[in-house]
Each structure stands twice: as structure tokens, then as C-alpha cells.
Motif scaffolding. Structure first.
Motif, mmCIF file in Angstrom:
data_model
loop_
_atom_site.group_PDB
_atom_site.id
_atom_site.type_symbol
_atom_site.label_atom_id
_atom_site.label_comp_id
_atom_site.label_asym_id
_atom_site.label_seq_id
_atom_site.Cartn_x
_atom_site.Cartn_y
_atom_site.Cartn_z
ATOM 1 N N UNK A 19 0.812 -1.214 0.000
ATOM 2 C CA UNK A 19 0.000 0.000 0.000
ATOM 3 C C UNK A 19 0.842 1.260 0.000
ATOM 4 N N UNK A 20 2.130 1.141 0.296
ATOM 5 C CA UNK A 20 2.976 2.314 0.412
ATOM 6 C C UNK A 20 3.418 2.856 -0.942
ATOM 7 N N UNK A 21 3.774 4.129 -0.944
ATOM 8 C CA UNK A 21 4.274 4.753 -2.164
ATOM 9 C C UNK A 21 5.749 4.430 -2.389
ATOM 10 N N UNK A 22 6.491 4.306 -1.314
ATOM 11 C CA UNK A 22 7.927 4.053 -1.430
ATOM 12 C C UNK A 22 8.172 2.554 -1.307
ATOM 13 N N UNK A 23 7.782 1.838 -2.320
ATOM 14 C CA UNK A 23 7.850 0.382 -2.324
ATOM 15 C C UNK A 23 9.111 -0.069 -3.049
ATOM 16 N N UNK A 24 10.001 -0.717 -2.307
ATOM 17 C CA UNK A 24 11.255 -1.164 -2.913
ATOM 18 C C UNK A 24 11.000 -2.189 -4.012
ATOM 19 N N UNK A 61 4.454 -0.772 -12.099
ATOM 20 C CA UNK A 61 3.756 0.468 -11.804
ATOM 21 C C UNK A 61 3.055 0.381 -10.455
ATOM 22 N N UNK A 62 2.644 1.541 -9.964
ATOM 23 C CA UNK A 62 1.879 1.584 -8.720
ATOM 24 C C UNK A 62 0.561 0.830 -8.883
ATOM 25 N N UNK A 63 -0.024 0.871 -10.072
ATOM 26 C CA UNK A 63 -1.276 0.160 -10.319
ATOM 27 C C UNK A 63 -1.109 -1.339 -10.127
ATOM 28 N N UNK A 64 0.028 -1.879 -10.554
ATOM 29 C CA UNK A 64 0.281 -3.307 -10.370
ATOM 30 C C UNK A 64 0.357 -3.656 -8.892
ATOM 31 N N UNK A 65 1.109 -2.864 -8.125
ATOM 32 C CA UNK A 65 1.204 -3.105 -6.684
ATOM 33 C C UNK A 65 -0.161 -2.972 -6.023
ATOM 34 N N UNK A 66 -0.968 -2.044 -6.524
ATOM 35 C CA UNK A 66 -2.277 -1.824 -5.928
ATOM 36 C C UNK A 66 -3.212 -3.008 -6.163
ATOM 37 N N UNK A 67 -3.076 -3.661 -7.322
ATOM 38 C CA UNK A 67 -3.873 -4.865 -7.576
ATOM 39 C C UNK A 67 -3.511 -5.953 -6.578
ATOM 40 N N UNK A 68 -2.216 -6.187 -6.366
ATOM 41 C CA UNK A 68 -1.785 -7.185 -5.384
ATOM 42 C C UNK A 68 -2.238 -6.787 -3.979
ATOM 43 N N UNK A 69 -2.157 -5.505 -3.664
ATOM 44 C CA UNK A 69 -2.580 -5.022 -2.343
ATOM 45 C C UNK A 69 -4.039 -5.380 -2.087
ATOM 46 N N UNK A 70 -4.892 -5.186 -3.080
ATOM 47 C CA UNK A 70 -6.316 -5.467 -2.881
ATOM 48 C C UNK A 70 -6.573 -6.950 -2.666
ATOM 49 N N UNK A 71 -5.839 -7.811 -3.371
ATOM 50 C CA UNK A 71 -6.044 -9.246 -3.194
ATOM 51 C C UNK A 71 -5.538 -9.720 -1.833
#
Length: 826
Positions: A321-326, A334-344
Motif C-alpha cells: 500500500x505504500x508509495x515508497x515500495x522497494x 507500476x503503482x497500479x500493479x502493486x495496488x492490484x496485489x494489495x487489494x487481493x
């Protein structure tokens, strides 16, 4: 309409899920045999002996310290170990008991010393399983029956299996995460290798031009062998397409559809959770944890396991969920990709927490109200579950998109509340699971600290009394565009694809921040600062308030104070491709402008080392012509002006604009206005011209390049026809001279000025892509970048997937055409 194959797939998935759920009750058939710790033998004695009462223990609910201080219990424990345990089991088991009692400030003697003090004549054998409900309090040493010891030993072995199984889940999830990061990094390296492998030492098209020969066709170029074929298959079937159908940017109901590579990892994550939730439960009669009740045994094991799995997921959930994701830095995702994983991960965490809470409520249904009122861990656990459930419910796409600011504030408050409540919920676990909570706090705190540092470093001068660092300008009230020029406190070097979060510290809501893509930038020659230029199309909320504030000024210019946080995002390497096709829909032009700016504002020394682009085509699909005219006149003006240095930089730059309004009369008038805007972008010493095509009346998404009938072309003014057509670029210079006899080779050799072409209608993405691929010569490569409405980007994604293939199939290799999607979603 959802395709039949998609519906059958979803139906099969639901059927499999419903089939697996009842198997939880039969999960005792799925066992993982592990070697039990040697201390389990003595622990089995302890648990079986603790079923009955002892005269020297007065507590109604004895604790460990009470048992350590009981002579009768300690002697019975030592005797049980001597009777049923091996030498190594006795040694390790007694050492474990001594350490546990020492933690309670009770010192135990050695087992041999205790055994020597036992009067064996008074010892009686007791079946504690049969007498556990008796009120008898034993005041002499007892010998545990063999069956009671066997049940205690087996119970402890099952506990060990559960612990190993639960921690194995944590390893499996983190290994999956590591694998995803590794594959993401390898994907980048694989792409770089293929592109370099396909790049010739000397461009075949350049050699042909110098020798005066014919240009080789794309079909005649040979691929790069096995690597190129593998990369093509990977891009066509795995990396680029959506999981099913063709929707990716467009939602499917309330759900976002991932790409296939994203879907693979989501499926693997969900599969790991399902397997570990549903397997390896050993249920047996006379289990000391739940005596004679196999249903309660299963409920207890499932509840405990899901709670542990939930805690393992917490740090991962907050990290994504963080913006500063290593992870994003390493993989380039992209942030969108991380956000998809975050939701799951969030869905899985809430599901596990919900089942955990429901099972405990069922097990304690007789006194759960009393527990809720008088036991803090019960109360905090219930409220934590409520907060987590509301987070998921309030995060559905319609609510998130309709009122994002409200969603964000509520989401953060509920997330922090649930984390604090979970910390108090596990107080009775003696710190066993606190590391997960503190790891989550560390992830969140580190992200916030980095964000604050970014703001302080970039705009620390804005905190001073005279720190107004932003100029807000509205050049045209009708277009509604606000141009923000923000000066940083230090010199930075922005990159295309960078976006920054903007704060207004003196507003009524200083915590609000919104992401904006940087359109262009200027570096101070003194080296002390950089001015970043942003385009803002006011919608609602904060940006609407910005618009009202600027309009209050007669000159429609305002000096304000803003804070910057960034940069975030990733840069697509379009400069490595000889030809670039940029497709923008509406305000998606803001994502394309920085790439255009970088390509046309490079140093000559950089040109030959890093930038190989020779031709850029910008296809812009708009319905708001006032907005388009404003951007054309300001941001794109220097690129379509033949007297501009950037128009003669060696990169051929074309603008193809499609106006999608349906009303013919209105469209014609607006096109004429827009043509004059394009013509006026020339210097006042020459009469500029733009090529205008009218092909109105078609809304078909797929079809010809320029959809509609009856093309009209104009040269300079709408009443003077030109020879330009949509399917073939004609060398039309902005000084009004047409050079119809120039060949493509002659045209590419000269630094020709850029061209503007405006058409009413909507382009078909497959035909548009094919027309650009057909212009490739030799081993030229094409970068395709799309940003705009979800339907448009999905159309282009599918067109790219369809065009991949072997030359025999009229396709192109994966290294020849690369697709980049500028997609930002919350």
C-alpha cells in the motif's frame, strides 16, 4: 456481453471453490508427517497430568507457576517422564520444563533428584482422561496411565505439526513474493537483452539510404532466433494480454482484471492460501485440547491457523500500500500493479480474520457476551474485525471513484485503528505475535518518514515566510486548464513518467495531496533549482478550488505556495526505438508530453549515445476542442513550428488529431478554429498550414484508420484543398509548400518540419497500429505508448497482442513492437 468461454471459466472456478470448502471437515485425511521435538514427551505428560486437581494447588484455574510450585505435580511429572520417555526425551523435555518454570521465577531441581525423593509405595496409577471431571484432589504422587500419556503425547505432536504448517505458510508467501520480484527483474533484463540483440551494428535502412538503394521491407528481416521467438510468445500470450477477454483498464463489474502475468501471481497467492487453510488437520478422539469433540477440535485448529496466516499477511499488505515500495524500484512495475496485489492480499486478510472471529464466537457462544464485556482481547478483536470489514466494503470501485478523498481518509483511519486494536488483541499471547504488528508499524512508519523527507528536501524553501514557489496560470477560461509552474528548492533532473503529489499547506485541508504528471521542466542555469510544469484539468474538490482562486484574479495568474512529494512512477525506454507511436485520449496527453519534451530537448552529445528515435507520431483523440486548442497552442506549439529549433532537431514529429464530436456542423466549426490555432503556431513571418481531414459520423471502435466517409483536406485555410490524405503522409511544410514528388527516403533524409493533421471521427486501433508497423524498414523498431480512456487502451493492448507473431503469419516479433501503457489507478 461476457463471452461464453469466460462465463464457463468463472462457473468452473466457483464450482471448484464450493467443492473445496466442505473438504475442511475431512481435512484430517491430509497430513504432513513431521518429526516431533524430543521435548514433546515430557510436555505430553504435563498436559495429561494437568487434567486433574492437586491438593497443594489452591487456584481454581492453575497457571504454570502454580504447577511449578506443586511438589505432587512435579514428582508425578518426573515419574511419567522416567516411565514413558527415552533418555534424550527426558533430558530435553526436563530442560524445557526447567526453563519455563525459571521464567516464572521458580527453580526446579534435577529430574534425578526429584525421582529419588518419591515414595514409590504410595504411588497409584491414574487415568486422568477418565477422572478429569472428578473433584478429587490428589495429595500424593500419581503415575499417569499409558493411554493418558499417549493421548497427551499425540496432542503435543499435533500441535507441533500445526506450528510447522503455519510457519511454512509464511515461508511460502514470502518465497512467492521473492519469486515475483525476481521474475520482474528478469523480465526487465530479458527485454533489454532482446532489444540489444535485435539492434544491428549498422542500421540497414541507413545503409540503404546512403547507397541510394531500395529500403528493405520488414517482412524480409530475419528474427533473432530462439530468444526472439521466446520473447514474442512471452509478450503475446503472457506479459501483454489481459487475464481473460481483453479488458484490463476497464473494470469487470466492481473488479479490476489483471494481466496474465499479474493473474498468475494472484492465482498462486490464492492457491497457497487455500491449500494451507484446508490441509493437514489431524483430528482424533481424546485430543486433550478438545476432549471427545472432533468438531470443536477442527474449529479451534482452523481459527488459530487463520489468525496466524492473517498476521503473516499484514506486513505484506501494508508494504504493497505504500508509495515508497522497494519492490517497484527493483521490478519497474507500476503503482497500479502493486495496488492490484494489495487489494487481493487485503481480501485474503479480511477473509481469514472474519472466519477466525466467527469460529471463536461459535466455540464460545455460551459466554461470548460476557467475554466481550470483560475480556479486552475479545473486545479489541471484534472491533478490529469490524474495522477491517468496513475497509473492504468501502473500497469497492464505485465508492472509491465517486468520492476518493472521503475513501482515503476513512481508509487510513480504519487501517490505523485496526492495527492498534490488533496489538491489544494479542496481549494474552505473551508477545508471540507482536513482531508481526511491529513489522507492520515499521513498514508504515518508514513509508511516511520517506514521504516527509521527500517533501522537505524538494520544497523546504516553501516553509519560509516568502516561500511562494508556484505560479498558477489559466490561459483560457473556456478550456479550463490550469498551468502550475513549481520551483523546487534543489536542482533535480526529472524523467518522463515521473509524477508528484501536490500539497497546499495553507488550505483548509493541508493533508490532501493529488498526483500530477510533470509535463516539462526547466533547470536553473545557476544549478540551484528546477521548475516543473504541470497541466491541471480541474474536476471537483481541490482542483476545482484552485480554479476558482485563479479566476478571482483579473490576469488569471496567481502566486501560491505548494509542496511537492516525489518523484514516483517509472520511465518507459521509448528513446531506444527508431519509431514511436503515442496514442492519447483526452487528458492522457499529459502523460505523452514529457516523453516528447525529452526526445526533442536532448543535448547533441546525448543524441547518439542514448536516443535512437527518428520519427514520433502523436495520435490524440479529443472531444473537447477548446482543451485541445489550448494544449496545441502552448505545449505542442514549438514542435509544429518549422522555425522552432526543436522542429529541426532531426526527429520527425507528426500530430494526428481526431475530434470525436458527432454533430457535423459543430464539428466543422470547431475543427476550423483548431486549424487556425495550429496555423498560428508558425512564426508571424510565414503563413502556417495544417492538414485537415473530415471523416465524421462514425463511432465504430474497430475498423479503418480514419473512420467515416468523404475526406476533405485543407491547406492553410479550410477553403483551399491540399493533396494530403490520411493513409499516406505527404511532405507538407508549414510555409505552405507541397513537395509531392519526394520519396520516403528523401523525406527521411532531410530535417523536415513536423505536420499537424486533424480528422473528425475515431481511429480504429488495429488499423492505426498496422499502418505504423508497415512504415518500419529494415530492422527498425516501434514503441507504442497509450494513455487515455480505458476502452481505448484496452483496444490498443489487444491490437498489439494480435499483431505479434511470425513473419509468415503477417506478424511482428516481440522485440520489434513494444507496448507501454500509462495507466494510473487507485
Amino acid at each position: 456481453m461476457v463471452p461464453l468461454a469466460t462465463r464457463l471459466t468463472l462457473a468452473a472456478a466457483c464450482l471448484i471453490t464450493l467443492t473445496l470448502l466442505p473438504q475442511v471437515s475431512l481435512a484430517n485425511d491430509l497430513e504432513i508427517i513431521v518429526k516431533a521435538p524430543s521435548s514433546n514427551c515430557i510436555e505430553g505428560c504435563y498436559d495429561a497430568l494437568a487434567l486433574v486437581s492437586y491438593a497443594d494447588i489452591k487456584a481454581k484455574k492453575p497457571a504454570l507457576a502454580d504447577y511449578c510450585n506443586s511438589t505432587t505435580f512435579v514428582q508425578s511429572l518426573a515419574l511419567c517422564g522416567d516411565k514413558y520417555c527415552s533418555a534424550i526425551q527426558q533430558e530435553e523435555g526436563w530442560e524445557y520444563i526447567v526453563d519455563e518454570c525459571k521464567a516464572k521465577k521458580v527453580k526446579l531441581a534435577a529430574q534425578a533428584t526429584i525421582l529419588a525423593a518419591i515414595d514409590m509405595s504410595s504411588v497409584q496409577e491414574v487415568d486422568t482422561l477418565s477422572h478429569q471431571k472428578d473433584k478429587t484432589a490428589y495429595n500424593q504422587t500419581i503415575l499417569l496411565s499409558k493411554y493418558s500419556w499417549e493421548m497427551g503425547y499425540k496432542t503435543n505432536n499435533v500441535k507441533s505439526q500445526q506450528d510447522i504448517h503455519n510457519h511454512a505458510y509464511g515461508w511460502a508467501v514470502y518465497i512467492l513474493l521473492g519469486t515475483a520480484v525476481l521474475i520482474g527483474a528478469l523480465n526487465r533484463l530479458f527485454s533489454i537483452y532482446v532489444h540489444r540483440h535485435l539492434r544491428p551494428l549498422e542500421s540497414s535502412s541507413s545503409a540503404a539510404l546512403e547507397s541510394g538503394g531500395a529500403l528493405p521491407s520488414q517482412a524480409s528481416s530475419k528474427g533473432a532466433g530462439l530468444w526472439s521467438t521466446a520473447y514474442t510468445l512471452y509478450k503475446k500470450h503472457f506479459a501483454t494480454p489481459a487475464l481473460f477477454g481483453y479488458r484490463h483498464a476497464q473494470p469487470w463489474g466492481w473488479l479490476s482484471i489483471p494481466t496474465r502475468i499479474q493473474g498468475f501471481f494472484i492465482f498462486a497467492y490464492v492457491a497457497i492460501n487455500v491449500v494451507f487453510m484446508c490441509s493437514n488437520y489431524t483430528i482424533f478422539q481424546d485430543n486433550l485440547t478438545r476432549y471427545h469433540d472432533e468438531t470443536l477440535q477442527l474449529q479451534r485448529y482452523v481459527a488459530d491457523r487463520l489468525a496466524i496466516m492473517c498476521f503473516y499477511n499484514m506486513p505484506l499488505l501494508w508494504a504493497l500500500a505504500g508509495r515508497n515500495d522497494v519492490i517497484l524500484w527493483i521490478t519497474g512495475w507500476s503503482y497500479s500493479t502493486a495496488n492490484i496485489f494489495h487489494r487481493w492480499v487485503a481480501r485474503m486478510v479480511v477473509f481469514q480474520g472474519f472466519v477466525h472471529g466467527v469460529l471463536w464466537a461459535v466455540m464460545k457462544r455460551d459466554d461470548w457476551k460476557d467475554r466481550f464485556l470483560h475480556r479486552m482481547y475479545w473486545t479489541t478483536g471484534i472491533f478490529a474485525l469490524i474495522c477491517m470489514s468496513f475497509m473492504v466494503v468501502l473500497s469497492v470501485r464505485p465508492l472509491r471513484e465517486r468520492s476518493y478523498e472521503v475513501f482515503l481518509i476513512v481508509h487510513i483511519v480504519l487501517a490505523l485503528a485496526s492495527l492498534v486494536l490488533l496489538r491489544f488483541h494479542i496481549t494474552h499471547m505473551k508477545g508471540e505475535y507482536e513482531p508481526f504488528v511491529w513489522a507492520t508499524v515499521g513498514v508504515w512508519g518508514l513509508d511516511r518518514a520517506i514521504r516527509m523527507c521527500r517533501v522537505a528536501v524538494l520544497t523546504f524553501r516553501a516553509f519560509t515566510r516568502t516561500g511562494k514557489n508556484t505560479v498558477a496560470v489559466m490561459s483560457d477560461e473556456k478550456s479550463g486548464l490550469i498551468r502550475l509552474s513549481i520551483t523546487t528548492s534543489i536542482r533535480i533532473t526529472p524523467h518522463p513518467g515521473d509524477y508528484y503529489f501536490l500539497y497546499t499547506p495553507l488550505s483548509l485541508r493541508p493533508w490532501e495531496n493529488h498526483p500530477f504528471t510533470v509535463a516539462s521542466w526547466e533547470q536553473d542555469p545557476s544549478g540551484n533549482s528546477t521548475t516543473l510544469h504541470f497541466l491541471v484539468a480541474p474536476q471537483t474538490g481541490t482542483t476545482k478550488r484552485w480554479r476558482k482562486k485563479v479566476l478571482k484574479r483579473k490576469e488569471r495568474t496567481d502566486n501560491v505556495r505548494m509542496l511537492l512529494e516525489g518523484p514516483y512512477g517509472h520511465t518507459n525506454p521509448v528513446e531506444q526505438f527508431e519509431r514511436v507511436l503515442m496514442v492519447a485520449g483526452g487528458s492522457g496527453i499529459t502523460s505523452m508530453l514529457p516523453y516528447i519534451y525529452k526526445l526533442c530537448h536532448h543535448d547533441e552529445s546525448e543524441r547518439f549515445d542514448n536516443i535512437t528515435t527518428r520519427h514520433v507520431t502523436l495520435v490524440w483523440i479529443v472531444k473537447d476542442t477548446k482543451y485541445a486548442a489550448d494544449v496545441l497552442h502552448h505545449e505542442l506549439r514549438e514542435y509544429i513550428n518549422e522555425h522552432s529549433e526543436k522542429a529541426q532537431s532531426g526527429i520527425v514529429f507528426d500530430v494526428e488529431m481526431y475530434v470525436t464530436r458527432e454533430e457535423n456542423a459543430t464539428t466543422t466549426g470547431l475543427i476550423n478554429d483548431l486549424a487556425h490555432e495550429g496555423a498560428s503556431s508558425s512564426s508571424s513571418s510565414s503563413s502556417g498550414s495544417a492538414s485537415i481531414s473530415s471523416a465524421s459520423g462514425s463511432n465504430t471502435r474497430h475498423g479503418s484508420l480514419s473512420e467515416g466517409e468523404g475526406e476533405k483536406t485543407f491547406n492553410g485555410t479550410p477553403d483551399t484543398p491540399s493533396t494530403a490524405v490520411m493513409d499516406q503522409f505527404t511532405a507538407v511544410t508549414l510555409d505552405g509548400h507541397v513537395k509531392p514528388n519526394d520519396t520516403d527516403a528523401d523525406y527521411e533524409k532531410r530535417p523536415a518540419p513536423s505536420r499537424l493533421k486533424i480528422t473528425s471521427g475515431r481511429p480504429g486501433m488495429p488499423a492505426l497500429l498496422r499502418s505504423k508497423v508497415d512504415t518500419l524498414v529494415g530492422r527498425e523498431r516501434l514503441a507504442v505508448s497509450a494513455c487515455g480512456p480505458a476502452g481505448m487502451t484496452d483496444d490498443m493492448r489487444r491490437a498489439v497482442c494480435d499483431i505479434y507473431g511470425s513473419p509468415q503469419e503477417d506478424g511482428v516479433q516481440g522485440g520489434t513492437v513494444e507496448y507501454f501503457e500509462e495507466l494510473f489507478s487507485w
